[in-house]
Design a protein around this motif. Structure first.
Motif, PDB file in Angstrom:
ATOM      1  N   ILE B  17       0.918  -1.099   0.023  1.00  7.01           N
ATOM      2  CA  ILE B  17       0.114   0.005  -0.057  1.00  7.01           C
ATOM      3  C   ILE B  17       0.755   1.218   0.097  1.00  7.01           C
ATOM      4  CG2 ILE B  17      -1.725   1.482   1.423  1.00  7.01           C
ATOM      5  CD1 ILE B  17      -2.941  -1.418   2.210  1.00  7.01           C
ATOM      6  N   PHE B  18       2.022   1.057   0.835  1.00  5.70           N
ATOM      7  CA  PHE B  18       3.079   2.338   0.855  1.00  5.70           C
ATOM      8  C   PHE B  18       3.475   2.558  -0.577  1.00  5.70           C
ATOM      9  CE2 PHE B  18       6.205   5.074   2.108  1.00  5.70           C
ATOM     10  CZ  PHE B  18       7.215   4.625   1.486  1.00  5.70           C
ATOM     11  N   MET B  21       0.765   4.184  -2.826  1.00  9.94           N
ATOM     12  CA  MET B  21       0.745   5.485  -2.716  1.00  9.94           C
ATOM     13  C   MET B  21       1.827   6.233  -2.997  1.00  9.94           C
ATOM     14  SD  MET B  21      -1.463   5.022   0.837  1.00  9.94           S
ATOM     15  CE  MET B  21      -1.508   6.845   1.414  1.00  9.94           C
ATOM     16  N   SER B  22       3.218   5.736  -2.705  1.00 10.39           N
ATOM     17  CA  SER B  22       4.359   6.645  -2.831  1.00 10.39           C
ATOM     18  C   SER B  22       4.429   6.744  -4.602  1.00 10.39           C
ATOM     19  CB  SER B  22       5.608   5.764  -2.553  1.00 10.39           C
ATOM     20  OG  SER B  22       5.444   5.615  -1.342  1.00 10.39           O
ATOM     21  N   LEU B  24       1.999   6.883  -6.871  1.00  7.98           N
ATOM     22  CA  LEU B  24       1.180   7.974  -7.197  1.00  7.98           C
ATOM     23  C   LEU B  24       1.632   9.409  -7.021  1.00  7.98           C
ATOM     24  CD1 LEU B  24      -2.314   6.210  -6.178  1.00  7.98           C
ATOM     25  CD2 LEU B  24      -1.426   6.697  -8.370  1.00  7.98           C
TER      26      LEU B  24
END
Lengths: 179, 84
Positions: B17-18, B21-22, B24
């Protein structure tokens, strides 16, 4: 990526005069907060080392600590980067023909406004507050005759100088147009 | 029985997930940022630190026996019984 030397819609005689962002002090509170968050896992290790030196002798505790601390650190780091993006992408570009106002709202929202210098009616600089006065940063308001009635440069360095430069550019532009 | 690899799966999901998000965030930065040292440098530092953390944890996790079962009782009892 936005190239300053090749702005969209630029004319051949257009030159970039100012590229402004908010003062670095705006980031300071964020950096301090996130810095404390990032140091917390290390602080916990130091605390346990002094008060419970045998805490990590149990391998499972060390594993759980490493897993938890790494996830905590990564998400704090991401939080810092996303807030830095929000700061870094807020830009005001002044050329000898127009003012471009780029505002980033979070990661996925962005507003770009453009104002021709001929439509500028008034330029005002404002510095208010102790830190603003000491470090010479504040607001520049550009009153326009356009749909968006006021452009605001938020917490930019040397607002009086910026206002003076813009006023000079507006005058030069009007002289060129009147010839 | 609660095996350690359940925790590893949870960790991998959180890190995934990290990473998403990173990715993006980096995409937005490189897409809309002013071309220059500040944009590249800040992105490079962000990626480097994240990569070091994930790589460091991965090297440590390679030494763990993930098929072992978790003994919550012993873990909690030692924490409660031994005073500071």
């Amino acid at each position: 990526m936005l190239n300053i030397k090749k702005l969209p819609g630029a004319t051949p005689d257009e030159k970039v005069v100012l590229v402004l962002r908010r003062h670095w002090l705006v980031l300071l509170s964020l950096i301090v907060t996130v810095g404390i968050l990032l140091i917390l896992p290390i602080g916990a290790v130091v605390f346990l080392h002094y008060f419970r030196p045998d805490f990590f002798q149990e391998p499972l505790r060390l594993l759980l600590f490493v897993m938890g601390a790494s996830v905590f650190f990564l998400y704090s780091w991401l939080f810092l980067y996303q807030n830095f993006i929000d700061y870094h992408l807020d830009t005001w570009i002044v050329t000898n023909r127009r003012v471009i106002n780029i505002e980033q709202h979070g990661i996925f929202a962005r507003t770009v406004s453009e104002l021709n210098l001929q439509r500028v009616q008034d330029v005002t600089a404002e510095i208010r507050g102790f830190f603003h006065t000491m470090l010479d940063y504040g607001y520049v308001f550009i009153q326009t005759a356009g749909e968006q009635q006021r452009f605001e440069f938020e917490e930019v360095p040397h607002p009086n100088e910026v206002a003076k430069i813009i006023s000079g550019l507006v005058q030069d532009r009007r002289e060129v147009e009147n010839k | 029985m609660f095996y350690l690899y359940y925790l590893l799966i949870l960790w991998i999901v959180l890190v995934a997930i990290f990473v998403i998000m990173s990715a993006l965030s980096i995409m937005q930065m490189l897409r809309f940022g002013l071309s220059g040292a500040g944009t590249y440098f800040s992105t490079l530092i962000f990626v480097a630190v994240g990569a070091v953390i994930i790589a460091g944890c991965s090297f440590y996790f390679a030494t763990i026996d993930w098929n072992a079962a978790l003994n919550f009782g012993g873990l909690i009892q030692d924490s409660i019984s031994a005073p500071f």
